[in-house]
Each structure stands twice: as C-alpha cells, then as structure tokens.
Design a protein around this motif. Structure first.
Motif, PDB file in Angstrom:
ATOM      1  N   GLU A   2       0.830  -1.178   0.000  1.00  0.00           N
ATOM      2  CA  GLU A   2       0.000   0.000   0.000  1.00  0.00           C
ATOM      3  C   GLU A   2       0.876   1.243   0.000  1.00  0.00           C
ATOM      4  O   GLU A   2       1.994   1.234   0.504  1.00  0.00           O
ATOM      5  CB  GLU A   2      -0.922   0.008   1.217  1.00  0.00           C
ATOM      6  N   TYR A   5      -2.294   8.036  -0.696  1.00  0.00           N
ATOM      7  CA  TYR A   5      -2.965   8.660  -1.843  1.00  0.00           C
ATOM      8  C   TYR A   5      -2.336  10.019  -2.134  1.00  0.00           C
ATOM      9  O   TYR A   5      -2.056  10.809  -1.221  1.00  0.00           O
ATOM     10  CB  TYR A   5      -4.457   8.838  -1.558  1.00  0.00           C
ATOM     11  N   HIS A 259     -10.437  -0.545  -0.984  1.00  0.00           N
ATOM     12  CA  HIS A 259      -9.431  -1.528  -0.548  1.00  0.00           C
ATOM     13  C   HIS A 259     -10.070  -2.886  -0.250  1.00  0.00           C
ATOM     14  O   HIS A 259      -9.806  -3.497   0.788  1.00  0.00           O
ATOM     15  CB  HIS A 259      -8.678  -1.027   0.686  1.00  0.00           C
ATOM     16  N   ASP A 260     -10.945  -3.360  -1.153  1.00  0.00           N
ATOM     17  CA  ASP A 260     -11.603  -4.661  -0.970  1.00  0.00           C
ATOM     18  C   ASP A 260     -12.368  -4.722   0.344  1.00  0.00           C
ATOM     19  O   ASP A 260     -12.420  -5.758   1.010  1.00  0.00           O
ATOM     20  CB  ASP A 260     -10.588  -5.807  -1.025  1.00  0.00           C
ATOM     21  N   LYS A 262     -11.607  -3.169   3.080  1.00  0.00           N
ATOM     22  CA  LYS A 262     -10.745  -2.965   4.241  1.00  0.00           C
ATOM     23  C   LYS A 262     -10.736  -1.512   4.724  1.00  0.00           C
ATOM     24  O   LYS A 262     -10.171  -1.214   5.776  1.00  0.00           O
ATOM     25  CB  LYS A 262      -9.316  -3.405   3.930  1.00  0.00           C
ATOM     26  N   GLN A 277      -9.795   2.609   8.449  1.00  0.00           N
ATOM     27  CA  GLN A 277      -9.687   1.156   8.361  1.00  0.00           C
ATOM     28  C   GLN A 277     -10.953   0.529   8.948  1.00  0.00           C
ATOM     29  O   GLN A 277     -11.348   0.882  10.065  1.00  0.00           O
ATOM     30  CB  GLN A 277      -8.468   0.660   9.153  1.00  0.00           C
ATOM     31  N   TYR A 284      -6.653   5.857   8.291  1.00  0.00           N
ATOM     32  CA  TYR A 284      -5.663   5.472   7.282  1.00  0.00           C
ATOM     33  C   TYR A 284      -4.991   6.696   6.691  1.00  0.00           C
ATOM     34  O   TYR A 284      -3.770   6.773   6.586  1.00  0.00           O
ATOM     35  CB  TYR A 284      -6.361   4.652   6.194  1.00  0.00           C
ATOM     36  N   GLN A 301     -11.043   0.386  -7.981  1.00  0.00           N
ATOM     37  CA  GLN A 301      -9.760  -0.310  -8.064  1.00  0.00           C
ATOM     38  C   GLN A 301      -9.523  -0.702  -9.515  1.00  0.00           C
ATOM     39  O   GLN A 301     -10.406  -1.250 -10.185  1.00  0.00           O
ATOM     40  CB  GLN A 301      -9.767  -1.560  -7.189  1.00  0.00           C
ATOM     41  N   SER A 306      -5.472   2.003  -6.699  1.00  0.00           N
ATOM     42  CA  SER A 306      -6.748   2.357  -6.093  1.00  0.00           C
ATOM     43  C   SER A 306      -7.007   3.838  -6.371  1.00  0.00           C
ATOM     44  O   SER A 306      -6.135   4.677  -6.142  1.00  0.00           O
ATOM     45  CB  SER A 306      -6.721   2.102  -4.584  1.00  0.00           C
ATOM     46  N   TYR A 328      -2.205  -0.063  -4.399  1.00  0.00           N
ATOM     47  CA  TYR A 328      -2.839  -1.000  -3.461  1.00  0.00           C
ATOM     48  C   TYR A 328      -2.946  -2.355  -4.130  1.00  0.00           C
ATOM     49  O   TYR A 328      -3.587  -2.495  -5.177  1.00  0.00           O
ATOM     50  CB  TYR A 328      -4.226  -0.538  -3.025  1.00  0.00           C
ATOM     51  N   CYS A 329      -2.336  -3.339  -3.537  1.00  0.00           N
ATOM     52  CA  CYS A 329      -2.417  -4.698  -4.067  1.00  0.00           C
ATOM     53  C   CYS A 329      -2.384  -5.654  -2.890  1.00  0.00           C
ATOM     54  O   CYS A 329      -1.329  -5.870  -2.287  1.00  0.00           O
ATOM     55  CB  CYS A 329      -1.260  -4.980  -5.023  1.00  0.00           C
ATOM     56  N   ALA A 330      -3.550  -6.200  -2.514  1.00  0.00           N
ATOM     57  CA  ALA A 330      -3.625  -7.124  -1.380  1.00  0.00           C
ATOM     58  C   ALA A 330      -3.018  -8.464  -1.771  1.00  0.00           C
ATOM     59  O   ALA A 330      -3.420  -9.059  -2.775  1.00  0.00           O
ATOM     60  CB  ALA A 330      -5.067  -7.315  -0.950  1.00  0.00           C
TER      61      ALA A 330
END
Length: 347
Positions: A2, A5, A259-260, A262, A277, A284, A301, A306, A328-330
C-alpha cells in the motif's frame, strides 16, 4: 503493498455549481460527475481529459454506470426524471427515459441488480423497482411500502426520504437507508420488512450508506456526528468513526468502501476527507481540500492502483474534482484473513 494517496488529476472549468454525485465506470477508465448546474460531465481517469457534457432541465442527484450495458450511464434528477445515456460520440449520444408517472419529485438514489435486470429508484417519499432494459413510454413498477416506524423528534422534519438503496440476495431483497426512518431490508416478493436499524440505534439522520456484501456489512454516514459500520441484520454498530470537528451546517455526505472492503471513505463538511480502516478504529489517511465542503466521493480499483474521486460543493465557478491515486495490491490470502478477523461475518 500500500502507498499513500496523492492527487493524480484536478478537473476544472466545467461545472459551475456543487457536484452531487460521482461514479467510476465498470472498466475504471471513465469518471462521471453530476452537478447542481444541471449537467453531467464524463472524464478520462488516466489523463483527466474532459470527454462529454450533457445538460438537463434540473440538477443531477444520482449517477450509476450500468454494469452490463457497455458505456451506459443512468442518472436521476431533481425534477423526477431518470435517464439511460449511452453511445457517446462527437456527434451526440443516445438517451432513454424511465417514465414513472411521478413529476416534480426529486430522485435521491439509484441501484441496479444486473442478474435479475432490476432498477431501483428512490424518488420523493417512495422507492420504485422496475425492469431494467427495454423501456416503454411508461414503465410499470413495484412500489415498496412506507416504513411503519414513526420517529417522534421535536423540531425535526420527519418526512420519508430514501437516501441510499442496495440490492442483495440476487435481487430478492432491497436495503433502503432513509433520512429519518433508519435502515430497512425489504423482501421484494412479500413486501415485508426483514430487519430494521431505527433511529434509536443511530439517533442521527442518515445522509447516505454503502454496502459491501463480501463482508456482510453496511456503512452509514449520518448528517451530524459521523460514520457507523453495521453487520447486515444487526442493530448494534461494530464501529463508529467521528468527524474531525463539528460543522456549522449539515450536508448529505456520501460514503464508499475501498481496498476490498478494508477501508471506507466519507465526504467532509470541513475539507478533511477521511479514509478509515474497517478492521480497527485507525485513521488510514486524510485527503486535504483547503477547508472546502466535499459532498461527493467515489472509489474504484484498477489493477494495482486504487482511485478515489472527491468533488467540491458551494464553490460556484471554482468547482473542482480531484482524482487521487495510491498503490494497493492485497497479497493472496490477505483478504480471506481480513474477512475472518473483522466481526461482521455472515451468520
């Protein structure tokens, strides 16, 4: 992985009044903005380039990109008009109107159920459900009952006003967040209320809500004191986030998951747009806007990026839209682990 922004693009010189709605297209390449200046603008996300403008007879209150029909935008207006817009080109566009037989009544919210091809429309004090797709001159609709709960709050306008609507269970049920009457989940076939988060559970008026079905969660933005996270069907909030400071006036601030699931983002009456969060009480990031009122927000996304869009209110000819971007990539397995940790699992 992450990152914070940062401002990706600032969009200027097209809207001349408050932006009430923002919506990223399903492909994430385009952003639509709807304004009190009676116009909709379409922008290219990657470059910030202005693409198209449509002017209507009244202000735009709600926007929704169609998830099946390519490059099709649905809009709801202050005068009760609902339009499908498509086939944008240098020479024009195609437009279809949804005629509900209701005039001079504001449209507040829209939602689409793509599997069953249903469109829900919150208009005036009513919620209509109609078939999406081929539209005759006048469209037959199913109308939900009015809430039976009657708030008794001295000095408050307690009219029925749907602020946000959300299909779930493949179009069998519809969640409606009302300004004064809490949140009700309706069974569409039986027209009965399945559960109700009422004003005694969140004693403030509701400005907007967003649903994340993978978390079985709804986030509710109030007009006064902050944002609440609930498990669907529960009347006890899992979390509450308070605005950074009390505003002098109340604004119908929009809210969205990102964030999916999150994190959530909310508009701000003071220019400090907060991202929180959902798995904790932690902040965040704050996106600063020089003290301006930010009513409309949207999130999307695309690949490893994101995107967040925010727009100003009350700025007149100086109205602006900002597109923010963060990496952002979980990692695989992280989302499943997060769903196990957060206390809003489906029963």
């Amino acid at each position: 992985m992450e990152s914070a922004y940062v401002v990706h693009k600032t969009l200027l010189n097209k809207h001349t009044d408050s932006v009430n709605a923002l919506s990223f297209s399903p492909c994430r390449r385009y952003l639509a903005s709807g304004s009190s200046d009676r116009s909709i603008c379409i922008w290219k996300v990657s470059s910030g380039r202005f693409i198209f403008r449509v002017v209507f007879d009244s202000q735009i209150n709600a926007l929704l990109w169609h998830s099946i029909e390519k490059d099709t935008l649905i809009c709801g207006c202050e005068d009760g008009a609902v339009f499908y817009l498509s086939d944008f080109s240098l020479t024009g566009f195609a437009g279809r109107e949804v005629r509900l037989g209701v005039k001079d009544t504001p449209v507040f919210c829209l939602d689409l159920e793509p599997n069953m091809r249903l469109l829900a429309i919150g208009i005036g004090n009513e919620v209509h459900i109609t078939k999406d797709g081929c539209l005759p001159s006048y469209t037959a609709t199913t109308k939900l009952p009015h809430p039976q709960y009657k708030p008794q709050i001295e000095g408050r306008d307690c009219r029925i006003r749907p602020r946000s609507i959300h299909f779930y269970e493949r179009g069998k049920r519809l969640i409606v967040s009302y300004l004064n009457h809490g949140v009700i989940a309706w069974d569409i076939d039986s027209m009965t209320a399945l559960w109700h988060i009422c004003s005694r559970d969140t004693p403030k008026q509701i400005a907007s809500s967003a649903v994340y079905l993978d978390l079985n969660a709804i986030v509710i933005n109030t007009l006064q004191d902050g944002v609440y996270l609930f498990k669907l069907g529960s009347t006890k909030p899992v979390r509450k986030w308070v605005y950074d400071c009390e505003a002098e006036a109340r604004y119908p601030l929009l809210v969205s998951f990102l964030h999916d699931g999150k994190a959530i983002i909310s508009g701000s009456p003071t220019g400090s747009v907060c991202i929180w969060q959902t798995g904790s009480d932690d902040l965040y990031q704050v996106l600063p806007h020089s003290g301006d009122i930010i009513q409309a927000v949207s999130a999307a996304q695309r690949g490893a990026w994101s995107y967040v869009a925010t727009a100003s209110s009350g700025k007149g000819a100086d109205t602006y839209i900002k597109i923010w971007r963060a990496k952002y990539c979980a990692p695989r397995g992280q989302i499943a682990s997060f769903l196990d940790r957060i206390m809003v699992r489906r029963c």
